[in-house]
Design an enzyme around this catalytic site. Structure first.
Site, PDB file in Angstrom:
ATOM      1  N   TYR A   1      61.526  73.962  34.894  1.00 59.34           N
ATOM      2  CA  TYR A   1      61.774  72.523  34.713  1.00 59.34           C
ATOM      3  C   TYR A   1      61.477  71.769  36.014  1.00 59.34           C
ATOM      4  O   TYR A   1      61.135  70.602  36.009  1.00 59.34           O
ATOM      5  CB  TYR A   1      63.219  72.316  34.258  1.00 59.34           C
ATOM      6  CG  TYR A   1      63.499  71.023  33.528  1.00 59.34           C
ATOM      7  CD1 TYR A   1      62.685  70.592  32.486  1.00 59.34           C
ATOM      8  CD2 TYR A   1      64.599  70.228  33.871  1.00 59.34           C
ATOM      9  CE1 TYR A   1      62.956  69.402  31.813  1.00 59.34           C
ATOM     10  CE2 TYR A   1      64.881  69.049  33.201  1.00 59.34           C
ATOM     11  CZ  TYR A   1      64.059  68.642  32.177  1.00 59.34           C
ATOM     12  OH  TYR A   1      64.336  67.477  31.517  1.00 59.34           O
TER      13      TYR A   1
ATOM     14  N   LYS B   1      65.755  64.384  36.734  1.00 61.01           N
ATOM     15  CA  LYS B   1      66.957  64.202  35.897  1.00 61.01           C
ATOM     16  C   LYS B   1      68.207  64.056  36.773  1.00 61.01           C
ATOM     17  O   LYS B   1      69.113  63.286  36.439  1.00 61.01           O
ATOM     18  CB  LYS B   1      67.129  65.363  34.913  1.00 61.01           C
ATOM     19  CG  LYS B   1      66.151  65.330  33.745  1.00 61.01           C
ATOM     20  CD  LYS B   1      66.267  64.060  32.924  1.00 61.01           C
ATOM     21  CE  LYS B   1      65.421  64.093  31.661  1.00 61.01           C
ATOM     22  NZ  LYS B   1      65.260  62.759  31.043  1.00 61.01           N
TER      23      LYS B   1
HETATM   24  N1  LIG Z   1      63.382  67.326  24.051  1.00 62.56           N
HETATM   25  C1  LIG Z   1      64.353  67.826  24.790  1.00 62.56           C
HETATM   26  O1  LIG Z   1      64.644  69.032  24.766  1.00 62.56           O
HETATM   27  C2  LIG Z   1      65.165  66.906  25.665  1.00 62.56           C
HETATM   28  C3  LIG Z   1      66.427  67.350  26.104  1.00 62.56           C
HETATM   29  C4  LIG Z   1      67.172  66.498  26.909  1.00 62.56           C
HETATM   30  C5  LIG Z   1      66.659  65.252  27.283  1.00 62.56           C
HETATM   31  N2  LIG Z   1      65.428  64.872  26.823  1.00 62.56           N
HETATM   32  C6  LIG Z   1      64.925  63.558  27.226  1.00 62.56           C
HETATM   33  O2  LIG Z   1      64.768  62.739  26.098  1.00 62.56           O
HETATM   34  C7  LIG Z   1      63.871  61.689  26.415  1.00 62.56           C
HETATM   35  C8  LIG Z   1      62.867  61.531  25.273  1.00 62.56           C
HETATM   36  O3  LIG Z   1      62.004  62.658  25.243  1.00 62.56           O
HETATM   37  P1  LIG Z   1      61.640  63.454  23.918  1.00 62.56           P
HETATM   38  O4  LIG Z   1      62.082  64.858  24.142  1.00 62.56           O
HETATM   39  O5  LIG Z   1      62.101  62.709  22.719  1.00 62.56           O
HETATM   40  O6  LIG Z   1      60.053  63.522  24.005  1.00 62.56           O
HETATM   41  P2  LIG Z   1      58.877  62.501  23.556  1.00 62.56           P
HETATM   42  O7  LIG Z   1      57.635  63.106  24.120  1.00 62.56           O
HETATM   43  O8  LIG Z   1      58.927  62.261  22.105  1.00 62.56           O
HETATM   44  O9  LIG Z   1      59.257  61.163  24.337  1.00 62.56           O
HETATM   45  C9  LIG Z   1      58.950  60.922  25.688  1.00 62.56           C
HETATM   46  C10 LIG Z   1      58.578  59.455  25.755  1.00 62.56           C
HETATM   47  O10 LIG Z   1      58.364  59.030  27.106  1.00 62.56           O
HETATM   48  C11 LIG Z   1      57.424  57.976  27.008  1.00 62.56           C
HETATM   49  N3  LIG Z   1      56.806  57.659  28.302  1.00 62.56           N
HETATM   50  C12 LIG Z   1      56.191  58.516  29.157  1.00 62.56           C
HETATM   51  N4  LIG Z   1      55.683  57.822  30.212  1.00 62.56           N
HETATM   52  C13 LIG Z   1      56.004  56.504  30.004  1.00 62.56           C
HETATM   53  C14 LIG Z   1      55.756  55.305  30.714  1.00 62.56           C
HETATM   54  N5  LIG Z   1      55.076  55.294  31.879  1.00 62.56           N
HETATM   55  N6  LIG Z   1      56.239  54.118  30.215  1.00 62.56           N
HETATM   56  C15 LIG Z   1      56.918  54.109  29.054  1.00 62.56           C
HETATM   57  N7  LIG Z   1      57.175  55.213  28.304  1.00 62.56           N
HETATM   58  C16 LIG Z   1      56.721  56.400  28.791  1.00 62.56           C
HETATM   59  C17 LIG Z   1      56.388  58.509  26.026  1.00 62.56           C
HETATM   60  O11 LIG Z   1      55.635  57.463  25.471  1.00 62.56           O
HETATM   61  C18 LIG Z   1      57.283  59.176  24.981  1.00 62.56           C
HETATM   62  O12 LIG Z   1      57.536  58.266  23.932  1.00 62.56           O
HETATM   63  C19 LIG Z   1      63.243  62.062  27.764  1.00 62.56           C
HETATM   64  O13 LIG Z   1      63.919  61.392  28.802  1.00 62.56           O
HETATM   65  C20 LIG Z   1      63.537  63.550  27.842  1.00 62.56           C
HETATM   66  O14 LIG Z   1      63.546  64.037  29.176  1.00 62.56           O
HETATM   67  C21 LIG Z   1      64.683  65.670  26.016  1.00 62.56           C
END
Ligand SMILES: NC(=O)c1ccc[n+]([C@@H]2O[C@H](COP(=O)([O-])OP(=O)(O)OC[C@H]3O[C@@H](n4cnc5c(N)ncnc54)[C@H](O)[C@@H]3O)[C@@H](O)[C@H]2O)c1
Length: 254
Positions: free
Chosen positions: A153, A160
């Site tokens: 990660y 984070k």
């Molecule tokens: N999937 C997991 O296991 C998980 C676990 C904990 C936290 N998260 C967090 O959840 C959040 C959403 O991620 P996800 O897992 O739904 O994946 P996802 O890929 O569906 O979403 C990530 C989003 O970030 C956006 N993004 C990236 N660069 C950007 C920019 N410059 N301006 C605006 N938007 C931008 C993308 O367009 C995308 O919609 C993130 O912060 C991720 O770290 C995810």
């Protein structure tokens, strides 16, 4: 309905696996009026995905690395709603060199991108939209537990940790205006962002064996419900908090 009459800005819908998509659906089911944000070439994809929501919302442009987009977003929301009751920050990005076991070799420009897009953006969106937010409004961000170092990660983990700290400082700054800032620390969900992390399957395996309540990597509903609860008036005195929605994984040792 928990969010009746609330006007929400939901970032981060890339496809219908996105955590933000589950939040958007749940928010609409709870009576919220929403807009989505997206950016660049992804914008048209988000527009297509938005049509799968119960009431297809508009998609506004926000690339969090572009300061002018923040001002334009605030202006547009002021024009259409005159206020904003909640914001969902579901944005994370790290260049490939910052992930997957390259920790010691990653150069600062790539680290800077990860931190700007994934952590600093909580502050930049908060500052842009706070003038539109009445007392009782809330900002919710998506976190992955940053209290430990995870395999692969890497700099996203550091980003984070920055997000966790940023949310506490933002809570401190916006609290006097009655605006709450909280994070939901989610367990692993199989999204595009997750699949871009080399070795993500390791997280899936370890959750499988250790989460006391069990964990489904294909179900973002529990995470979405927590976001909706934090944006409702059910947590009026909670800010600077991190709520774990991870099947209880964080509370276990081995
Ligand atoms: N999937 C997991 O296991 C998980 C676990 C904990 C936290 N998260 C967090 O959840 C959040 C959403 O991620 P996800 O897992 O739904 O994946 P996802 O890929 O569906 O979403 C990530 C989003 O970030 C956006 N993004 C990236 N660069 C950007 C920019 N410059 N301006 C605006 N938007 C931008 C993308 O367009 C995308 O919609 C993130 O912060 C991720 O770290 C995810």
């Amino acid at each position: 309905m928990l969010l009746a009459g609330r006007r929400l800005v939901i970032t981060g819908v890339l496809n219908d696996d996105s955590i933000a998509f589950a939040v958007a659906r749940r928010a609409q089911e709870e009576g919220a009026e929403i807009v989505l944000t997206s950016f660049g070439r992804i914008l048209s994809i988000t527009q297509r995905v938005a049509r799968r929501l119960p009431r297809p919302p508009d998609v506004l442009e926000l690339d969090v690395s572009m300061p002018e987009h923040h001002a334009a977003l605030a202006e547009e929301l002021d024009r259409r709603w005159g206020g904003v009751d909640g914001v969902v920050h579901a944005i994370g990005f790290a260049p490939a060199s910052a992930l997957g076991g390259n920790f010691l070799a990653t150069e600062w420009p790539d680290v800077a991108t990860a931190i700007q897009v994934s952590a600093y953006s909580l502050k930049s969106i908060g500052v842009a939209l706070a003038p539109l937010m009445p007392p009782g409004a809330g900002i919710v961000g998506l976190d992955f537990d940053a209290t430990v170092a995870w395999p692969g990660y890497d700099w996203m983990g550091v980003a984070k940790a920055a997000l966790e700290s940023c949310s506490r400082y933002l809570a401190r700054e916006l609290g006097p205006k009655g605006i709450r800032v909280n994070l939901v620390a989610a367990g692993p969900i199989r999204t595009v962002a997750a699949k871009s992390i080399p070795g993500f399957n390791l997280f899936e395996d370890v959750w499988d064996t250790r989460a006391p309540l069990g964990w489904n990597v294909k179900d973002a509903q529990p995470v979405a419900k927590a976001c909706v609860a934090l944006l409702s008036d059910l947590f009026p005195a909670t800010t600077g908090e991190i709520i774990h929605v991870d099947g209880g994984f964080h509370a276990t040792g081995a």
